[in-house]
Design a protein around this motif. Sequence first.
Motif, PDB file in Angstrom:
ATOM      1  N   TYR A  79       0.850  -1.191   0.000  1.00 35.84           N
ATOM      2  CA  TYR A  79       0.000   0.000   0.000  1.00 35.84           C
ATOM      3  C   TYR A  79       0.885   1.240   0.000  1.00 35.84           C
ATOM      4  CZ  TYR A  79      -3.559   3.359   1.363  1.00 35.84           C
ATOM      5  OH  TYR A  79      -4.390   4.440   1.393  1.00 35.84           O
ATOM      6  N   SER A  80       1.931   1.220   0.808  1.00 35.12           N
ATOM      7  CA  SER A  80       2.897   2.320   0.862  1.00 35.12           C
ATOM      8  C   SER A  80       4.300   1.765   0.685  1.00 35.12           C
ATOM      9  CB  SER A  80       2.803   3.040   2.213  1.00 35.12           C
ATOM     10  OG  SER A  80       3.932   3.882   2.412  1.00 35.12           O
TER      11      SER A  80
ATOM     12  N   TRP B 153      -5.191  10.414  -1.943  1.00 33.22           N
ATOM     13  CA  TRP B 153      -4.860   9.030  -1.586  1.00 33.22           C
ATOM     14  C   TRP B 153      -4.633   8.166  -2.816  1.00 33.22           C
ATOM     15  CZ3 TRP B 153      -3.343   8.681   3.226  1.00 33.22           C
ATOM     16  CH2 TRP B 153      -3.803   9.647   4.124  1.00 33.22           C
TER      17      TRP B 153
ATOM     18  N   HIS C  84      -1.143   6.745  -2.792  1.00 30.85           N
ATOM     19  CA  HIS C  84      -0.829   6.117  -1.497  1.00 30.85           C
ATOM     20  C   HIS C  84       0.532   5.425  -1.490  1.00 30.85           C
ATOM     21  CE1 HIS C  84      -2.049   2.143  -3.056  1.00 30.85           C
ATOM     22  NE2 HIS C  84      -3.130   2.715  -3.534  1.00 30.85           N
TER      23      HIS C  84
ATOM     24  N   PRO D 253      -4.259   1.355   4.986  1.00 25.08           N
ATOM     25  CA  PRO D 253      -5.432   2.176   4.648  1.00 25.08           C
ATOM     26  C   PRO D 253      -6.367   2.353   5.840  1.00 25.08           C
ATOM     27  CG  PRO D 253      -5.402   0.093   3.393  1.00 25.08           C
ATOM     28  CD  PRO D 253      -4.106   0.189   4.109  1.00 25.08           C
TER      29      PRO D 253
ATOM     30  N   ARG E  17      -6.052   5.752   7.485  1.00 25.26           N
ATOM     31  CA  ARG E  17      -6.361   6.908   6.666  1.00 25.26           C
ATOM     32  C   ARG E  17      -7.462   7.735   7.311  1.00 25.26           C
ATOM     33  NH1 ARG E  17      -7.182   5.291   0.407  1.00 25.26           N
ATOM     34  NH2 ARG E  17      -9.405   5.441   0.846  1.00 25.26           N
TER      35      ARG E  17
ATOM     36  N   SER F 108      -9.597  10.642   6.268  1.00 29.89           N
ATOM     37  CA  SER F 108      -9.863  11.369   5.029  1.00 29.89           C
ATOM     38  C   SER F 108     -11.241  11.999   4.998  1.00 29.89           C
ATOM     39  CB  SER F 108      -9.719  10.424   3.832  1.00 29.89           C
ATOM     40  OG  SER F 108     -10.094  11.087   2.641  1.00 29.89           O
TER      41      SER F 108
END
Lengths: 408, 408
Positions: free
Chosen positions: B5-6, B61, B64, B72, B75, B77
């Motif tokens: 994801y990152s 995002w 990401h 996630p 997050r 947001s």
Amino acid sequence: MKQNYSYFTHLECPKCKEEYDGSTATHLCVCGSPLLARYDLQRLKEHWSIEQLKTREPTLWRYHEVLPVLSPANRVSLGEGMTPLVHMETLGKTYELPNLYMKDEGLLPTGSFKARGAAVGVSKAKEVGVQTLAMPTNGNAGAAWALYASRAGIQAHIVMPLQTPEITKREVIAAGGTLSLIDGLIHDAGHAVSEASKEHGWYNVSTLKEPYRIEGKKTMGYEIFEQYGYHLPDVILYPTGGGVGLIGIYKAFLELKTLGWIPNDATLPRLVAVQSETCAPIVKAYEQRKTHAEVWENAETIAFGINVPKAIGDFLVLEAIYETNGCALAVTDDELLAEQKQVAEREGNWICPEGGATFAAAKKLRQSGWIQEDEHVLCLNTGMGIKYPDTVTYHDEDYLKHSITIKH
Amino acid sequence: MKQNYSYFTHLECPKCKEEYDGSTATHLCVCGSPLLARYDLQRLKEHWSIEQLKTREPTLWRYHEVLPVLSPANRVSLGEGMTPLVHMETLGKTYELPNLYMKDEGLLPTGSFKARGAAVGVSKAKEVGVQTLAMPTNGNAGAAWALYASRAGIQAHIVMPLQTPEITKREVIAAGGTLSLIDGLIHDAGHAVSEASKEHGWYNVSTLKEPYRIEGKKTMGYEIFEQYGYHLPDVILYPTGGGVGLIGIYKAFLELKTLGWIPNDATLPRLVAVQSETCAPIVKAYEQRKTHAEVWENAETIAFGINVPKAIGDFLVLEAIYETNGCALAVTDDELLAEQKQVAEREGNWICPEGGATFAAAKKLRQSGWIQEDEHVLCLNTGMGIKYPDTVTYHDEDYLKHSITIKH
């Protein structure tokens, strides 16, 4: 076969079915009813697919085929549309609504959902050659139309009740629009605009007297469909003044059925018109199962955007409610302010009082059992809280006293 | 190979190159410098393509992989990001800049670009287990962090100069944050936060003392790249207070080169730091070709967001300017207010005074020949005009007198 930019064909009266070609400035039907824009959806169906949408820019112009602007050159855009769909998980827990969402219409130019109607309405006004427009407003619509008009090079005359939130007056002035104040309510402003428009030949863009604003608003419905992964929620709550947003969302869903993107036999979301207990003409009509609303006397609410004693499109709002098995519900100013506060403190979004009203209504409808726990519920927040600074109490001296350098 | 994801790997000091793993709350390097987040861009390069981006949701995002939030689930947001790129055609004509554009950072939650830093910063704070944060602010950042913190369930202590625009104070209160006022400037507020954070063990999120805000800001650079059709403009003008946005945009461009999305030998946009003549430490340093700025005495400007007498990241701002052959330029309050007005009247967007400063600077640089007529020029508007109501003069009585019902 060539693909059109727009599949707009004509304007139609929803009452008497009279048609108008829409190539010049057009207002109400000769029978007095608002007009609705129609498209060649059958032909569009052959050309347009959800797949095409996926890579388009995140503005309402992604739906240009079902907007009335014929040429992209006439588009007056500040990048409006595709506002966030936000999960309200924490607040949803307190309501026993795990699937509570908000569509945040504050994130539009001018800070309110009125930008949608203004973008499409001003673009179409430009297309039919309008040079001066005039409108009565409770604030946000006037601000939006004045700013979009300035972008289009159109002169705007905006008339507001004296009590309108001050920031919207400043927006009109910033835009270089002509602002006039009326010591009365929005229908008094409407009367003044009507008289002045006749006298000076201005294009009167009062709610639903101008048939294209609703086309901008309906894009909320298309976005909801996309954002829910090409499905729809079970319930949509909308703060209802003039009701154009609700009519527009319903119109979008019907168009989506015609396009075949929603199955023809699909159950549409139950549409809920939320009003203030001190200005609730639609609620009163709904409770009496009427098809038109009466004028509400002595209307007054802190949610100024829904302080509309008589809406010209009342019959269309009521139709949308009845046809979707929705309802109309009133909340008090205390209730809507309490939920506005909850949304900021628990969800991090300072919404407008009108938006707060939809949360208060969702809470009540859940408590009464009208909404079930497992249903997908969408509240429409129509503007930013920062446009209503007085909904938060503040005095400098209270915060100097508690300075951080003093231990506490 | 599994996609992450990152691709965040560690924090690095741009001065002494010391590394930190970033798994816990981290502030400055032991050498006193701000830290920058680093990613495994070489590995990411094998997994990520522009094509993948095209169908992602229009929020920050979408990037990401190059954000520091590892899961996630962390997050926080409100749907921030992918703000509009708007062609300023009418105003551009008066400047002799047909390719003048504005990126409108007013269309973010809380009405300012600070939402980007807050979204990523608060998310990462949540991820490393922060329960209480504290920050000094000239207003918009404090408002954004207080609101995102409330969404994350983190307590926020926000300290502002007394003279900060009032709406941002109300935003902090709406969020349920703890607001304190200081009779001084932002560095006085910074001192108070520093002391209190040490005493109470709060997470100090002062500009660049917290290393992730810049990661949120850098998404502006990624969006500019996408919105210009995977190219970059020739010149970018940025209103510069703490300078994190400018540093972030530059960082994004360097990352895009490493990713191979921008050719390694491509000329980057010339970055222009715009300041007020009454608070211009970066401009002074630039004119003297220095690598650090000195404290500006008696700083004062109506563009409150750039009233920063000493920025901790000054050396990074100056590096970005020098490396891109950019410049730093000061404008007067009269000049920036005049262009703010022009943008509203000609382009329909009521921007903030800081945004107005970038237009005033573009105009001057065009006049001096530093910008050529055919160049693509991007002004960053960092917030909505409605957050600065006093930039428009308004009195009810002036508009009651000119009522629309009176012929004129």
